[in-house]
Design a protein around this motif. Structure first.
Motif, PDB file in Angstrom:
ATOM      1  N   PRO A 238       0.728  -1.129   0.030  1.00 40.64           N
ATOM      2  CA  PRO A 238      -0.022   0.053  -0.021  1.00 40.64           C
ATOM      3  C   PRO A 238       1.019   1.322   0.043  1.00 40.64           C
ATOM      4  O   PRO A 238       0.402   2.312  -0.395  1.00 40.64           O
ATOM      5  N   VAL A 239       2.190   1.326   0.527  1.00 46.49           N
ATOM      6  CA  VAL A 239       2.785   2.630   0.485  1.00 46.49           C
ATOM      7  C   VAL A 239       3.162   3.055  -0.807  1.00 46.49           C
ATOM      8  O   VAL A 239       3.019   4.192  -1.322  1.00 46.49           O
ATOM      9  N   SER A 240       3.824   2.013  -1.707  1.00 47.35           N
ATOM     10  CA  SER A 240       3.974   2.380  -3.105  1.00 47.35           C
ATOM     11  C   SER A 240       2.643   2.685  -3.776  1.00 47.35           C
ATOM     12  O   SER A 240       2.789   3.618  -4.749  1.00 47.35           O
ATOM     13  N   GLU A 241       1.808   2.062  -3.411  1.00 38.85           N
ATOM     14  CA  GLU A 241       0.443   2.371  -4.331  1.00 38.85           C
ATOM     15  C   GLU A 241      -0.237   3.747  -3.892  1.00 38.85           C
ATOM     16  O   GLU A 241      -0.691   4.436  -4.869  1.00 38.85           O
TER      17      GLU A 241
ATOM     18  N   THR B 293       3.787  -4.235   6.393  1.00 43.24           N
ATOM     19  CA  THR B 293       2.266  -4.274   6.441  1.00 43.24           C
ATOM     20  C   THR B 293       1.808  -2.911   6.637  1.00 43.24           C
ATOM     21  O   THR B 293       1.826  -2.482   7.649  1.00 43.24           O
ATOM     22  N   GLN B 294       0.889  -2.517   5.625  1.00 43.52           N
ATOM     23  CA  GLN B 294       0.412  -1.184   5.883  1.00 43.52           C
ATOM     24  C   GLN B 294      -1.035  -1.152   5.347  1.00 43.52           C
ATOM     25  O   GLN B 294      -1.515  -2.221   4.552  1.00 43.52           O
ATOM     26  N   PRO B 295      -1.836  -0.029   5.862  1.00 38.75           N
ATOM     27  CA  PRO B 295      -2.972  -0.013   5.362  1.00 38.75           C
ATOM     28  C   PRO B 295      -3.370   0.995   4.021  1.00 38.75           C
ATOM     29  O   PRO B 295      -2.077   1.369   3.528  1.00 38.75           O
ATOM     30  N   ASP B 296      -4.100   0.975   3.220  1.00 35.56           N
ATOM     31  CA  ASP B 296      -4.159   1.749   2.156  1.00 35.56           C
ATOM     32  C   ASP B 296      -3.990   3.152   2.800  1.00 35.56           C
ATOM     33  O   ASP B 296      -4.051   3.554   3.931  1.00 35.56           O
ATOM     34  N   TRP B 297      -3.440   4.152   1.920  1.00 29.67           N
ATOM     35  CA  TRP B 297      -3.055   5.366   2.309  1.00 29.67           C
ATOM     36  C   TRP B 297      -3.908   6.184   3.122  1.00 29.67           C
ATOM     37  O   TRP B 297      -3.374   6.841   4.251  1.00 29.67           O
ATOM     38  N   TYR B 298      -5.298   6.056   2.977  1.00 25.97           N
ATOM     39  CA  TYR B 298      -6.230   6.966   3.571  1.00 25.97           C
ATOM     40  C   TYR B 298      -6.279   6.635   5.198  1.00 25.97           C
ATOM     41  O   TYR B 298      -6.811   7.453   6.031  1.00 25.97           O
TER      42      TYR B 298
END
Lengths: 265, 524
Positions: A238-241, B293-298
């Motif tokens: 998600p970071v690069s997205e 592991t990350q959430p979507d940007w928002y």
């Protein structure tokens, strides 16, 4: 036509096409020679038991490694003892360029390999001759694994540091787990056997040779099958997205809004 | 009569629609690129609805364990939920499925970013002032709903990444003393991860939330029509008119075309760039957690708040563990969002301004508001960056602890510095504007006077430009005067303090007499 002839004769220069042809020829010769040369080194078979190879390795060790690891590989304050680490550890550390270390730091980074394959093997033979330890896996230990089982084992055992797609990840105090996409299968196997740097050892009771084979099969599958979805954006998730949508998505959209509203003025 | 005329006549005689078409078709919209950002959000939402409908045909919102038997080799024979298995089928075995998944996800990311930018535009131009405060609130609710839509969607495929995201939500819920554990069991239908959550989130994601979003979008747009669109100050633009083009034929065509442009951009991304490759994440299993592991940007700002919290903040009170390391970030996030929600009402209270505003502020002409906005953006950006602390560490070759500590400091000091710097910049720009109005702009023409002195000739700007530079709201700090009962309440005192905070440093617009005097002076 006449002008062209005159100019090339007068200036004494070669015609552009000739220059290009020479350039291509030169590249082919050097590239071909390099390929032939590196192929010959890669295919070299070295007998790790041979006394001659061990002696050769001892000399290389004394010249390149003993400063930190000690004359008898017994270890010093600057580097650990290598007695009992086996040929697998040497092949991994030297064969990926991590050793000899450039500078003391949180972790030895991967860098261009400093020795030829024979020299690496000679070093491995010397260190292996000091005491028994894990040895370099044979070619048949690396093939015919089960991809699906390997994926599951990878997610459970490796993904927390190396990322689920093998993109690498951060550890504490500046240490990190490297990305795995460019790592050769033999080095992956050796890393599991010997636990280099901050990696834990995955011995044969923990991950059987069959399990290791499966993990390697999974990594090789990913290497040979790029994402079906298109560009992978380094597989960072998600970071690069998010960066992509803000830079290229919003960038394009804002550019287009300006275009649309500018036309009417 | 032509066939179109006949058809429209037929319709009109039965529906009286011509009145509405006339009214709506003659609506005037001003032209500026930043006014299209909300439209981008709307179009992304339409794209999400279209692609989402396609996905619902094939997705199975069930956590029943199945053995995957589709065509993706590395997961063959692996046990996973029906949700994950059907998402893999959409990606690998259904024609156009992967494209639709990627369209849906890229459009979702674009949706929330366009909302964010739109909100920033509205904030920095003061478009939230009377009569539009309520529409700001509706927009804010839409922003929160968009995040909720995004998060529920992210959790549906039941892959490793989404499961980890849900685990964090579960952790936040159970951090609430007394009720937390009960709520968690209620939500997940038992011990996490339970067997119900995907189905429940699916109902929210495809039914309840989209309906509320559509309703709020309807009200939001209705208010845009009722209030008419705001416009930037300029020649001929007043609080009473709107200068621009009518919906029919200009905006209808432009907006229609723009929809396809946005769709085209999203489709291009979806066709060429991978998003959420669940096949490489694998099915959810509570034991593994992947690096990165990350959430979507928002949702990143929430993740960042958790990451920046110093560890070991727990107390044991009344037989319950109070996890302040989770409760404090949650409280900070709620307060931050509450401030965003309440700002228009707060500013209206401070200024006491009851007039309607249809002309936008240039950000420099409201220095404190702009500075508050910059501080808010900085605060959000630091939290956002914190969510990718591990990736910053590996890619810039710095230590994770260094990144976290730096961001912790920045989270506190960054907004303060951003506030001060932005306010000073606005005031300086206002001074520059004054300077230009009073003394004209520099022409670059150097003249040598008979006495030997060199001067640069300044030229007056034309009156249209001048109007733009001199006509803005000049708010002065309010005077603290006793009320009719002869008292000064603490509420009045607070308001006076805030008013001083907002308006004590201010650059007044050039008045007519000042301008005359300057002209007079220039002539001598």
């Amino acid at each position: 036509m006449r002008k062209k002839n005159v100019s090339s004769l007068k200036s004494g220069r070669r015609r552009p096409a000739v220059s290009a042809a020479l350039l291509v020829l030169g590249l082919l010769v050097t590239g071909g020679a390099y390929a032939a040369f590196s192929a010959s080194t890669a295919s070299a078979e070295v007998d790790l038991q041979s006394q001659q190879v061990i002696t050769e390795g001892q000399k290389l060790f004394a010249a390149n490694c003993a400063t930190c690891h000690g004359q008898q590989a017994q270890g010093t304050e600057a580097g650990p003892s290598l007695i009992g680490v086996g040929s697998a550890a040497v092949d991994f550390q030297v064969g990926t360029g991590r050793m000899p270390m450039q500078a003391q730091g949180p972790q030895a980074p991967e860098k261009p390999v400093q020795f030829t394959d024979e020299q690496v093997k000679a070093l491995a033979a010397y260190v292996a001759s000091l005491a028994p330890g894990p040895s370099i896996p044979t070619a048949d230990q690396l093939v015919n694994g089960n991809v699906a089982n390997g994926g599951e084992l990878f997610r459970i055992n490796c993904a927390m540091c190396h990322n689920v797609a093998g993109a690498g990840g951060a550890l504490t105090e500046g240490k990190y787990a490297p990305e795995l996409k460019s790592v050769e299968a033999v080095h992956v196997y050796e890393a599991m056997l010997t636990g280099p740097q901050n990696m834990p050892v995955f011995n044969d009771l923990n991950l059987t040779p069959e399990d290791k084979k499966d993990i390697i099969a999974y990594l090789e599958y990913n290497k040979n099958h790029p994402s079906v979805g298109g560009l992978e954006l380094s597989s960072l998730g998600p970071v690069s997205e998010g960066l992509f949508i803000w830079i290229f998505g919003i960038g394009a959209i804002v550019g287009l809004t300006i275009w649309i509203t500018a036309k009417s003025n | 009569m032509s066939i179109t005329a006949k058809a429209s006549n037929y319709l009109d005689e039965r529906t009286s629609i011509s009145g509405a078409v006339k009214e709506f078709g003659r609506k005037i919209f001003p032209d500026h690129w930043s006014f299209l950002l909300g439209e981008v959000a709307l179009y992304s939402f339409v794209i999400i609805l279209l692609s989402g409908t396609f996905l619902t045909f094939f997705f199975q919102a069930s956590m029943t364990p199945v053995e995957y038997s589709g065509s993706y080799v590395p997961l063959k024979g692996v046990e996973m939920s029906a949700a994950m298995s059907s998402t893999l089928d959409i990606s690998f075995d259904i024609r156009g499925g992967l494209l639709m998944r990627q369209v849906h996800h890229w459009a979702a990311l674009l949706f929330v970013s366009a909302i964010g930018l739109h909100m920033l535009r509205v904030f920095f131009t003061g478009a939230f002032r009377k009569p539009r405060e309520i529409n700001w609130s509706i927009g804010f609710v839409l922003f929160v709903l968009a995040m909720a839509e995004g998060f529920t969607g992210y959790s549906l495929p039941d892959d490793l990444l989404s499961g980890n995201g849900l685990r964090i939500i579960d952790g936040m819920i159970v951090a609430f003393p007394v009720v937390g554990t009960w709520i968690s069991f209620l939500l997940f239908g038992g011990e996490f991860p339970g067997g119900d959550i995907v189905g429940r989130l699916y109902s929210l994601h495809i039914l309840l939330l989209p309906l509320i979003v559509i309703a709020f979008i309807g009200v939001h747009l209705m208010f845009v029509i009722i209030h008419k669109h705001t416009q930037y100050p300029g020649p001929g633009r007043t609080e009473q008119n709107v200068v621009g083009y009518p919906v029919l034929p200009v905006y209808a065509a432009k907006a229609g075309g723009f929809f396809f442009i946005v769709f085209g951009v999203v489709a291009l991304f979806a066709a060429t760039v991978t998003i959420n490759p669940i096949w490489s994440y694998g099915p959810y299993d509570p034991s593994p957690v992947s690096a990165g592991t990350q959430p979507d940007w928002y949702i990143g700002f929430a993740d960042g708040a958790l990451r920046l919290m110093p560890p070991h903040l727990e107390t044991y009170w009344f037989g319950y563990t109070w996890s302040w390391n989770i409760l404090i970030p949650v409280i900070i996030l709620v307060v931050f969002l509450a401030v965003v929600f309440a700002y228009p009402f707060f500013e209206a209270w401070v200024t006491g301004d009851k007039r309607e505003h249809h002309l936008l502020d240039r950000p420099r002409n409201a220095p404190v508001r702009t500075a508050i906005g910059a501080a808010g953006v900085t605060f959000y950006a630091v939290l956002w960056a914190a969510a990718s602390s591990d990736i910053i560490a590996t890619h810039f070759k710095v230590t994770m602890e260094g990144v976290i500590n730096t961001l912790q400091i920045l989270l506190v000091l960054g907004p303060i510095f951003a506030f001060m710097i932005t306010k000073r910049m606005c005031l300086a720009l206002q001074k520059k504007d004054r300077e230009i109005v009073l003394h004209g702009y520099e022409t670059g023409r150097i003249v040598r006077l008979p006495g030997g002195e060199f001067i640069e000739v300044h030229e007056q700007i034309d009156e249209f430009e001048r109007w733009q530079l001199v006509s803005f709201n000049d708010n002065a700090p309010i005077m603290l005067r006793p009320n009719p009962r002869g008292r000064i309440t603490s509420r009045m005192r607070a308001r006076a303090n805030w008013s001083r905070f907002f308006f004590e440093d201010r650059i007044a617009p050039v008045s007519k007499s000042e301008h005359m005097e300057a002209l007079e002076h220039a002539h001598h």
